[in-house]
Design a protein around this motif. Structure first.
Motif, PDB file in Angstrom:
ATOM      1  N   GLY A   1       4.985   1.784  -9.238  1.00 55.63           N
ATOM      2  CA  GLY A   1       5.334   1.661  -7.946  1.00 55.63           C
ATOM      3  C   GLY A   1       6.480   2.563  -7.480  1.00 55.63           C
ATOM      4  N   PHE A   2       6.212   3.670  -6.440  1.00 54.15           N
ATOM      5  CA  PHE A   2       6.986   4.573  -6.234  1.00 54.15           C
ATOM      6  C   PHE A   2       7.590   4.521  -4.842  1.00 54.15           C
ATOM      7  CE2 PHE A   2       3.613   6.162  -9.078  1.00 54.15           C
ATOM      8  CZ  PHE A   2       4.495   6.743 -10.046  1.00 54.15           C
ATOM      9  N   ASP A   3       8.908   4.214  -4.811  1.00 59.54           N
ATOM     10  CA  ASP A   3       9.656   4.023  -3.640  1.00 59.54           C
ATOM     11  C   ASP A   3      11.171   4.698  -3.441  1.00 59.54           C
ATOM     12  OD1 ASP A   3      10.743   3.033  -1.017  1.00 59.54           O
ATOM     13  OD2 ASP A   3      10.257   1.213  -1.713  1.00 59.54           O
TER      14      ASP A   3
ATOM     15  N   GLY B   1       8.535  14.127  -8.555  1.00 63.41           N
ATOM     16  CA  GLY B   1      10.042  14.589  -8.487  1.00 63.41           C
ATOM     17  C   GLY B   1      10.869  13.398  -8.924  1.00 63.41           C
ATOM     18  N   HIS B   2      10.289  12.407  -9.627  1.00 59.39           N
ATOM     19  CA  HIS B   2      11.213  11.371  -9.984  1.00 59.39           C
ATOM     20  C   HIS B   2      11.913  11.895 -11.537  1.00 59.39           C
ATOM     21  CE1 HIS B   2      10.409   8.045  -6.994  1.00 59.39           C
ATOM     22  NE2 HIS B   2       9.144   8.769  -7.061  1.00 59.39           N
ATOM     23  N   LYS B   3      13.046  11.222 -11.857  1.00 53.19           N
ATOM     24  CA  LYS B   3      13.770  11.443 -13.295  1.00 53.19           C
ATOM     25  C   LYS B   3      13.981  10.413 -13.775  1.00 53.19           C
ATOM     26  CE  LYS B   3      14.468  15.965 -11.739  1.00 53.19           C
ATOM     27  NZ  LYS B   3      13.437  16.949 -12.077  1.00 53.19           N
TER      28      LYS B   3
ATOM     29  N   ARG C   1      12.878   1.885  -7.643  1.00 56.18           N
ATOM     30  CA  ARG C   1      12.328   3.229  -7.026  1.00 56.18           C
ATOM     31  C   ARG C   1      11.252   3.825  -7.450  1.00 56.18           C
ATOM     32  NH1 ARG C   1      18.344   5.538  -6.388  1.00 56.18           N
ATOM     33  NH2 ARG C   1      19.042   4.029  -4.843  1.00 56.18           N
ATOM     34  N   CYS C   2      11.150   3.665  -8.908  1.00 54.92           N
ATOM     35  CA  CYS C   2      10.032   4.456  -9.684  1.00 54.92           C
ATOM     36  C   CYS C   2       9.687   3.490 -10.991  1.00 54.92           C
ATOM     37  CB  CYS C   2      10.299   5.877 -10.059  1.00 54.92           C
ATOM     38  SG  CYS C   2       9.062   6.693 -11.226  1.00 54.92           S
ATOM     39  N   GLY C   3       8.694   2.702 -11.075  1.00 51.13           N
ATOM     40  CA  GLY C   3       8.441   1.982 -12.278  1.00 51.13           C
ATOM     41  C   GLY C   3       7.313   1.615 -12.365  1.00 51.13           C
ATOM     42  N   ILE C   4       6.836   1.124 -13.702  1.00 52.98           N
ATOM     43  CA  ILE C   4       5.582   0.467 -14.248  1.00 52.98           C
ATOM     44  C   ILE C   4       5.933  -0.886 -13.695  1.00 52.98           C
ATOM     45  CG2 ILE C   4       4.163  -0.263 -16.292  1.00 52.98           C
ATOM     46  CD1 ILE C   4       5.221   2.264 -17.407  1.00 52.98           C
ATOM     47  N   TRP C   5       4.993  -1.326 -13.004  1.00 52.01           N
ATOM     48  CA  TRP C   5       4.790  -2.804 -12.691  1.00 52.01           C
ATOM     49  C   TRP C   5       3.926  -3.686 -13.367  1.00 52.01           C
ATOM     50  CZ3 TRP C   5       3.811  -2.267  -6.443  1.00 52.01           C
ATOM     51  CH2 TRP C   5       4.974  -1.868  -5.736  1.00 52.01           C
TER      52      TRP C   5
ATOM     53  N   ARG D   1       0.947  -1.221   0.033  1.00 50.79           N
ATOM     54  CA  ARG D   1      -0.011   0.025   0.045  1.00 50.79           C
ATOM     55  C   ARG D   1       1.191   1.215   0.083  1.00 50.79           C
ATOM     56  NH1 ARG D   1      -2.873  -3.330   3.054  1.00 50.79           N
ATOM     57  NH2 ARG D   1      -2.148  -3.003   5.055  1.00 50.79           N
ATOM     58  N   ALA D   2       1.899   1.247   0.681  1.00 55.02           N
ATOM     59  CA  ALA D   2       2.949   2.591   0.837  1.00 55.02           C
ATOM     60  C   ALA D   2       3.432   3.121  -0.435  1.00 55.02           C
ATOM     61  CB  ALA D   2       3.689   2.345   1.897  1.00 55.02           C
ATOM     62  N   THR D   3       3.661   2.211  -1.318  1.00 54.48           N
ATOM     63  CA  THR D   3       4.582   2.263  -2.691  1.00 54.48           C
ATOM     64  C   THR D   3       3.715   2.036  -4.044  1.00 54.48           C
ATOM     65  OG1 THR D   3       5.349   0.121  -2.699  1.00 54.48           O
ATOM     66  CG2 THR D   3       6.555   1.757  -1.535  1.00 54.48           C
ATOM     67  N   ALA D   4       2.545   1.318  -3.789  1.00 53.61           N
ATOM     68  CA  ALA D   4       1.985   0.813  -5.213  1.00 53.61           C
ATOM     69  C   ALA D   4       0.906   1.869  -5.630  1.00 53.61           C
ATOM     70  CB  ALA D   4       0.956  -0.488  -5.078  1.00 53.61           C
ATOM     71  N   TRP D   5       0.737   2.103  -6.992  1.00 50.92           N
ATOM     72  CA  TRP D   5      -0.381   3.063  -7.429  1.00 50.92           C
ATOM     73  C   TRP D   5      -0.918   2.409  -8.497  1.00 50.92           C
ATOM     74  CZ3 TRP D   5      -0.384   5.836 -12.360  1.00 50.92           C
ATOM     75  CH2 TRP D   5      -0.975   6.962 -12.033  1.00 50.92           C
TER      76      TRP D   5
END
Length: 153
Positions: free
Chosen positions: A67-69, A111-113, A78-82, A46-50
């Motif tokens: 996912g954003f972690d 703010g991800h790059k 850290r930031c990706g399409i699951w 829950r804390a990271t899934a979108w």
């Protein structure tokens, strides 16, 4: 594709059945987990899934989960399409592109790059789809999946 009828919406009790009804073509089952498994993983993360349901008007056409972690040690996580599931009879209409763009927009907002995605190589794989959208192979393979990345401006 940018039409006012397309939306990426949160998964709620009111639309969870519509989300789990999204089915890719049978020949694509080997390349992406079903939405119901994705939602179980989203619940456990829950804390990271979108997770988002893609609607065209009121019609469910796709599902995407990112996912954003940003604190994760592994930079590929850290930031990706699951997951990306476009309903089999809705493919080729720009819904996958819209779903990926929704993830990229959310990544920028946070703010991800860099956004990553991975795919199982092979005939019928989504590899060409992601490469056409600007992802490039990183040269890494994790768990049999090729890792791709897209750098955000």
């Amino acid at each position: 594709m940018s039409t006012p009828s397309l939306r990426a919406v949160e998964i709620t009790p009111d639309n969870v059945r519509a989300a789990t009804g999204i089915r890719v073509r049978a020949d694509q089952d080997a390349f992406v987990a079903p939405v119901v498994l994705s939602l179980a993983e989203a619940y456990a993360s829950r804390a990271t899934a979108w997770p988002r349901l893609i609607l065209d008007g009121d019609r469910p056409v796709a599902f995407v989960m990112a996912g954003f972690d940003p604190d994760r040690e592994d930079p590929d996580r850290r930031c990706g399409i699951w997951r990306l599931n476009v309903a089999g009879d809705e493919q080729g209409r720009g819904y996958g592109r819209f779903a990926v763009q929704a993830v990229l927009d959310e990544a920028r907002r946070r703010g991800h790059k860099r956004v990553t995605v991975s795919w199982v190589p092979g005939e019928g794989s989504p590899e060409e789809f992601y490469l056409r959208l600007g992802f490039r192979e990183t040269g890494r393979v994790v768990g049999g999946e090729t890792v791709g990345e897209l750098l955000l401006e």
